[in-house]
Design an enzyme around this catalytic site. Structure first.
Site, PDB file in Angstrom:
ATOM      1  CD  GLU A  76       2.385 -43.526  47.164  1.00  0.00           C
ATOM      2  OE1 GLU A  76       3.305 -43.975  46.460  1.00  0.00           O
ATOM      3  OE2 GLU A  76       2.543 -43.189  48.352  1.00  0.00           O
ATOM      4  CG  ASP A  77      -1.168 -42.220  43.241  1.00  0.00           C
ATOM      5  OD1 ASP A  77       0.046 -42.488  43.349  1.00  0.00           O
ATOM      6  OD2 ASP A  77      -2.059 -43.087  43.212  1.00  0.00           O
TER       7      ASP A  77
END
Length: 722
Positions: A76-77
């Site tokens: 996600e990051d």
């Protein structure tokens, strides 16, 4: 923040077979991928996944889950991809990481519709593997522990509300009491700090007053059990502030009225010792009536097992006690996480031990919600169902053959019927509770034996929704109602198209409707009929597509409005209790109801069907003492769309040339269509006329009556009633 070797040592302390290499690789990979990213607290971002992993080691989860915790934010990051994770850590960990990533993308927000849809996807995702949920709960727990670093009050409140509404109940649903309690307390601190501080001060004062008494009572209980030859650990515990707050709200009482701020836990060796200890305690001190619960023989849906009792103990203190074994206590605190253990040269979830401990599938509660989802319907309903399923306490009832069925407290017979099987619910026509016929609105009690009386075919009245509390039952009822409504709209649409064609001198049997399907982008004639029946496509539009060269006069004739009449089509205009399929519906000729009137239905004693009357119809006096025949009804939105209804006005008119023509002109100018008129009681100076008029609704009829009263030659105008 846990150092690398500390994390690995924690895992190896309960799983000597843990793969150190994969743990090391995941730890280093998370640090490298998150790099210089910072959290709101100013700490390096990689501290977060490491702390999440540390939380899960406290619950002794397997290596794959710990690695997933370390990697749960990298997709996600950071620039990491699922393919990268698969190449480094294999398919199992990749699947878990992707599962948690999907949940992160579905973080609920303040927009209600999106929140409901996301919750639907969320539950489907976590119902596949409990480890995904465990990582997500640990992730949320660490975020809540650091929530005070977020500067925006609105964002803090949103996250805290989300935690209280969704994550804490999910933790409770799989039995993780420790996580649930901490999430609730942290959320409570942000959502209502004033109340939390007030309760905290009261608890502090109570500790000073009763702290010694708690120790004395624990000693007395332990002494009584020791004398009886039962080995036990006894200790007092204090309720958490949020738990106290909920009880104050639920029971609408003050703090001083709470009798169970302190409870005592009795831990014994075996299940038999639990019941033996209960006997000792009840012989020593009088028990409080209706305060005993046996969750050992009938565990809660989250596998919680314990005996609960309340007694009037030393010095008149009301003492709440929980009696359980060490195993039951561990499951009560850690829930599904209590069943990760070392077995057969490997470490992981032990389903056999979990079943042997008297528990059920750890995701059974979530699968109840999945069954709700399978019925389809409005996603906004799911939030309500989810909270009902996860929050409500239980009631235990039995089938006639002795099978135990657990339901939320407040459940009624229809909830039981749908819990047994959807077909049983759909065909339910009555119920016997403990051998006696009872109404379907009866609240079920612990120990009831429930027998469903079934009919030959599905009969699901719309008002059944008020006789259920479970999401499964309500969604099944809504699904059945939607299907029944669809069939009615299909029939109405087909009939309306046929009427429109006939008015234009055409026949649907002589043509193909395929051009209309293409024009309105529908897949089938049935779908076209449904849209016409619902008023989303007009029948004249269909006529124009099939016969594009129609003359204006033919088109005008075809565009006539729909008349509301009794019979099969009446169900599209009237809704409410008692509209069982097959029962004939008729509009009372005594009062001629029109849309906008308050209406009731009377089930005719001679079996001819259900007659619809206005609420002030004189004929209703005949049934004043026959309450079982009355049905509460309302008009549907369909009744207000492009329809006309036959109604009656009675006018007293002066006997003079041209006055009847004036009355007819007034009705026509007000938009009414006179279908019939009858003159009676004709005298030298006055006569009465009954007008049968097609009107749109009650307001239209009132407008016509007012128009008639405006003429000096018309003495009175009244609506025919009875």
């Amino acid at each position: 923040m846990l150092r690398q070797y500390e994390l690995i040592e924690k895992v190896r302390s309960y799983d000597p077979t843990a793969d150190e290499a994969v743990l090391n690789r995941a730890y280093v990979y998370a640090m490298r991928m998150h790099g210089s990213q910072k959290r709101a607290s100013g700490d390096p971002y990689f501290a977060h996944p490491i702390e999440v992993a540390g939380i899960l080691t406290d619950y002794r989860l397997d290596t794959a889950t710990i690695v997933t915790a370390l990697l749960h934010d990298v997709i996600e990051d950071t620039s990491a991809t699922p393919e990268d994770i698969r190449g480094l850590f294999g398919p199992e960990i990749t699947e878990l990481v992707e599962g948690v990533t999907k949940l992160t993308k579905l973080e609920l927000n303040s927009e209600h519709t999106k929140q409901a849809e996301n919750l639907r996807k969320f539950i489907l995702a976590i119902s596949k593997d409990v480890r995904v949920l465990m990582v997500k709960l640990a992730d949320r727990l660490h975020n809540m522990r650091t929530l005070h670093y977020i500067k925006s009050p609105a964002k803090r409140e949103r996250i805290a509300r989300e935690t209280l509404d969704i994550y804490a109940p999910l933790a409770r649903s799989i039995g993780c009491h420790r996580i649930c309690s901490e999430l609730e307390e942290l959320a409570f601190e942000h959502l209502n700090p004033v109340a939390r501080d007030a309760i905290g001060r009261r608890l502090e004062a109570l500790r000073n007053e009763q702290g010694r008494a708690v120790s004395v009572v624990s000693g007395e209980i332990a002494a009584k059990l020791e004398t009886a030859g039962i080995a036990a650990r006894v200790f007092g515990r204090e309720k958490h502030p949020y738990s106290i707050w909920r009880k104050l709200q639920r029971k609408s009482i003050g703090f001083s009225q709470l009798s169970d701020i302190y409870a005592f836990r009795v831990i014994v060796d075996t299940e038999a010792d639990c019941y033996a200890a209960l006997g000792v305690i009840h012989r020593a001190w009088p028990s409080v009536p209706e305060r005993f619960k046996d969750f050992i023989s009938t565990p809660k849906r989250n596998n919680y097992r314990s005996l609960h009792t309340t007694v009037v103990g030393p010095k008149g203190m009301r003492i709440e006690m929980q009696i359980r074994t060490e195993t039951m206590d561990r499951i009560a605190e850690d829930g599904v996480a209590a069943h990760w253990r070392y077995k057969n040269s490997s470490y992981g979830f032990d389903a056999e031990a979990q079943a042997a401990d008297g528990g059920r599938d750890p995701l059974v509660n979530l699968r109840h919600l999945v069954q709700v989802l399978e019925h389809g319907g409005d996603v906004e309903e799911l939030v309500e169902h989810a909270k009902l399923e996860m929050y409500l306490d239980q009631v235990f009832v039995f089938t006639p053959k002795g099978k135990l069925v657990s339901l939320p407290r407040g459940a009624m017979p229809l909830d039981f019927a749908y819990a047994v099987h959807t077909d049983v619910g759909d065909t339910c026509i009555g119920v016997k509770i403990n051998g006696e016929l009872k109404p379907l609105r009866t609240i079920l009690q612990n120990g009831d034996v429930v027998e469903v009386i079934r009919g030959a075919r599905p009969v699901v009245p719309a008002d059944w929704r008020s006789l259920t509390v479970t999401g499964r039952a309500r969604s099944a009822i809504r699904r059945h109602i939607r299907q029944t409504e669809k069939e009615e709209f299909v029939r109405l649409g087909a009939a309306t198209i046929d009427q429109t064609f006939e008015r234009a001198g055409k026949s649907r049997k002589d043509v193909l409707l395929k051009p209309s399907l293409e024009r309105f982008a529908v897949a089938s004639e049935e779908e076209l009929f449904e849209l016409v029946g619902r008023g989303r496509i007009s029948p004249t539009q269909v006529l124009d597509v099939i016969f594009p060269g129609l003359k204006a006069s033919e088109r005008d004739a075809a565009a006539a409005t729909r008349r509301i009449e009794g019979g099969k089509g009446a169900r599209l205009y009237v809704r409410g209790g008692g509209l069982t399929p097959g029962v004939s519906l008729n509009f009372g000729q005594c009062c001629t109801p029109v849309p906008g009137d308050r209406i009731v239905g009377i089930l005719e004693p001679d079996g001819t069907g259900l007659t619809i009357h206005t609420i002030d119809c004189a004929r209703l006096a005949e049934f004043e003492d026959r309450e079982e025949l009355w049905r509460d009804l309302q008009w549907t939105q369909e009744a207000e769309r492009n329809t006309v209804t036959l109604s009656k006005l009675t006018a007293t008119i002066r006997n003079a040339p041209g006055v009847l023509g004036q009355a007819c002109t007034a009705i026509g100018e007000a938009g009414g269509n006179i279908v019939n008129l009858r003159m009676h009681r004709r005298q030298s100076d006055f006569f009465d006329v009954d007008f049968d008029i097609e009107v749109k609704d009650a307001r239209h009829l009132t407008h016509i009556a007012a128009a008639l009263r405006a003429y000096p030659s018309i003495e009175t105008v009244d609506r025919a009633k009875g």
